[in-house]
Design a protein around this motif. Structure first.
Motif, PDB file in Angstrom:
ATOM      1  N   ASP A  36      33.723  32.486 107.469  1.00 24.33           N
ATOM      2  CA  ASP A  36      33.560  31.591 106.322  1.00 24.33           C
ATOM      3  C   ASP A  36      33.650  30.114 106.727  1.00 24.33           C
ATOM      4  O   ASP A  36      34.520  29.375 106.270  1.00 24.33           O
ATOM      5  CB  ASP A  36      34.585  31.954 105.240  1.00 24.33           C
ATOM      6  CG  ASP A  36      34.399  33.382 104.757  1.00 24.33           C
ATOM      7  OD1 ASP A  36      33.391  33.639 104.078  1.00 24.33           O
ATOM      8  OD2 ASP A  36      35.228  34.250 105.088  1.00 24.33           O
ATOM      9  N   ASP A  81      28.931  33.837 106.248  1.00 24.85           N
ATOM     10  CA  ASP A  81      29.012  32.567 105.532  1.00 24.85           C
ATOM     11  C   ASP A  81      29.171  31.392 106.484  1.00 24.85           C
ATOM     12  O   ASP A  81      30.024  30.522 106.308  1.00 24.85           O
ATOM     13  CB  ASP A  81      30.120  32.589 104.476  1.00 24.85           C
ATOM     14  CG  ASP A  81      29.762  33.482 103.291  1.00 24.85           C
ATOM     15  OD1 ASP A  81      28.663  34.072 103.305  1.00 24.85           O
ATOM     16  OD2 ASP A  81      30.568  33.595 102.367  1.00 24.85           O
ATOM     17  N   GLY A 113      26.158  36.962 106.158  1.00 22.96           N
ATOM     18  CA  GLY A 113      26.934  36.959 104.931  1.00 22.96           C
ATOM     19  C   GLY A 113      26.092  36.632 103.725  1.00 22.96           C
ATOM     20  O   GLY A 113      24.896  36.317 103.838  1.00 22.96           O
ATOM     21  N   ASN A 114      26.689  36.661 102.557  1.00 21.67           N
ATOM     22  CA  ASN A 114      25.943  36.430 101.313  1.00 21.67           C
ATOM     23  C   ASN A 114      25.560  34.968 101.122  1.00 21.67           C
ATOM     24  O   ASN A 114      24.730  34.654 100.260  1.00 21.67           O
ATOM     25  CB  ASN A 114      26.738  36.935 100.113  1.00 21.67           C
ATOM     26  CG  ASN A 114      28.135  36.358 100.020  1.00 21.67           C
ATOM     27  OD1 ASN A 114      28.903  36.423 100.976  1.00 21.67           O
ATOM     28  ND2 ASN A 114      28.489  35.798  98.878  1.00 21.67           N
ATOM     29  N   HIS A 144      30.523  40.873 107.513  1.00 22.58           N
ATOM     30  CA  HIS A 144      31.030  39.860 106.589  1.00 22.58           C
ATOM     31  C   HIS A 144      31.926  40.485 105.542  1.00 22.58           C
ATOM     32  O   HIS A 144      33.028  40.004 105.278  1.00 22.58           O
ATOM     33  CB  HIS A 144      29.887  39.101 105.920  1.00 22.58           C
ATOM     34  CG  HIS A 144      30.371  38.042 104.975  1.00 22.58           C
ATOM     35  ND1 HIS A 144      31.264  37.057 105.350  1.00 22.58           N
ATOM     36  CD2 HIS A 144      30.097  37.823 103.652  1.00 22.58           C
ATOM     37  CE1 HIS A 144      31.520  36.269 104.314  1.00 22.58           C
ATOM     38  NE2 HIS A 144      30.839  36.721 103.275  1.00 22.58           N
ATOM     39  N   HIS A 146      30.562  41.649 102.323  1.00 21.01           N
ATOM     40  CA  HIS A 146      29.971  41.648 100.985  1.00 21.01           C
ATOM     41  C   HIS A 146      29.186  42.920 100.701  1.00 21.01           C
ATOM     42  O   HIS A 146      28.795  43.161  99.553  1.00 21.01           O
ATOM     43  CB  HIS A 146      29.063  40.431 100.795  1.00 21.01           C
ATOM     44  CG  HIS A 146      27.870  40.390 101.702  1.00 21.01           C
ATOM     45  ND1 HIS A 146      27.976  40.449 103.077  1.00 21.01           N
ATOM     46  CD2 HIS A 146      26.538  40.301 101.430  1.00 21.01           C
ATOM     47  CE1 HIS A 146      26.772  40.390 103.611  1.00 21.01           C
ATOM     48  NE2 HIS A 146      25.880  40.309 102.630  1.00 21.01           N
ATOM     49  N   HIS A 163      34.826  36.995 104.075  1.00 23.31           N
ATOM     50  CA  HIS A 163      34.412  37.150 102.683  1.00 23.31           C
ATOM     51  C   HIS A 163      35.535  36.985 101.664  1.00 23.31           C
ATOM     52  O   HIS A 163      35.331  36.396 100.604  1.00 23.31           O
ATOM     53  CB  HIS A 163      33.724  38.504 102.498  1.00 23.31           C
ATOM     54  CG  HIS A 163      33.001  38.659 101.188  1.00 23.31           C
ATOM     55  ND1 HIS A 163      32.149  37.696 100.684  1.00 23.31           N
ATOM     56  CD2 HIS A 163      33.004  39.676 100.272  1.00 23.31           C
ATOM     57  CE1 HIS A 163      31.645  38.124  99.519  1.00 23.31           C
ATOM     58  NE2 HIS A 163      32.152  39.298  99.256  1.00 23.31           N
TER      59      HIS A 163
END
Length: 259
Positions: A36, A81, A113-114, A144, A146, A163
């Motif tokens: 992240d 992310d 990641g999202n 990640h 998600h 996440h």
């Protein structure tokens, strides 16, 4: 046998003291793992919430470079992310990630990641990007969080994810308190994955799950020790039936459900 503490010697994944990062034995390489990163977050906060902040892109990049030098890692692994904008990489994300990839001096792997849509297209020659379900690097699975992890990831000895941005609220003796980012570690519960993932043929070795704190201290967090807490990953909390929380300095807080 008790789970090893977060800084236990000999673990495949060892948090770097006083940092939201860990060193991992990837077999033929040593990896520096972070989660992240949220490059370009200041632009996002401006448009999403009307919050004006000077960019900390240079500071984030320098922290990563310092950690790579400190750990002598061969590869930077971002557990999703890496960017911030959902729906496509904006100019701020692309510029910051491009500068990061140029500065670190080691290969960069991204567990998609999202928030990472478009980064692979914009910087595919600078990054190795996994599918959404993650990948294995040696005996370490990276994802990640998600989505459900790919079955092969669950054959690792340790699975690392981001996440969640876990934090804990710590109270003092006079009624005050503070919120700190935290690590979560514990054994994965096989039953939580059997139906959704399908584990036929998977060499299940009772893997440990390590949930990383957010590297970016501007990205917010989810308090794990508040009533009614909710997790973001589809396999939590069921997939982590037991586990412990740790602070950056290695302080063991005990069962993450009862901190």
């Amino acid at each position: 046998m008790d789970d090893p503490p977060a800084n236990a010697p000999g673990s495949l994944v060892e948090p770097v003291p006083d940092a939201p990062a860990a060193v991992a034995d990837l077999g033929d390489e040593t990896g520096l793992l972070v989660a992240d990163y949220h490059a370009g977050i200041e632009v996002g906060l401006r448009y999403e919430r009307g919050i004006e902040l000077d960019s900390a892109a240079d500071e984030r990049r320098e922290r990563v470079c310092d950690l790579l030098a400190r750990t002598d890692a061969d590869r930077l692994v971002v557990l999703g992310d890496l960017g911030h904008r959902i729906g496509g990489a904006g100019d701020a994300e692309v510029a910051e990630v491009d500068a990061l990839a140029s500065a670190v001096g080691v290969p960069v792997t991204l567990a998609l990641g999202n928030h990472d849509a478009g980064l692979a297209d914009a910087l595919g020659d600078r990054l190795t990007v996994t599918p959404p379900g993650g990948a294995r690097l040696g005996d370490v699975g990276i994802v990640h969080g998600h989505t459900w992890p790919d079955p092969g990831v669950l054959a690792a000895r340790v699975v690392c994810m981001g996440h969640e941005h876990p934090t804990v609220r710590l109270a003092d003796a006079v009624g005050g308190g503070r919120t700190e980012r935290a690590w979560l570690r514990g054994p994965l519960d096989r039953d939580a994955f059997a139906d959704a993932v399908g584990l036929e043929g998977v060499d299940w070795r009772d893997p440990e799950l390590v949930v990383f704190p957010a590297f970016n201290d501007r990205s917010g967090g989810s308090r794990i020790n508040v009533e009614g807490r909710r997790f973001l990953a589809p396999f939590l909390p069921e997939g982590l039936a037991s586990g412990e929380a740790y602070l950056f300095d290695g302080t063991r807080l005990g069962d993450y459900r009862r901190v």
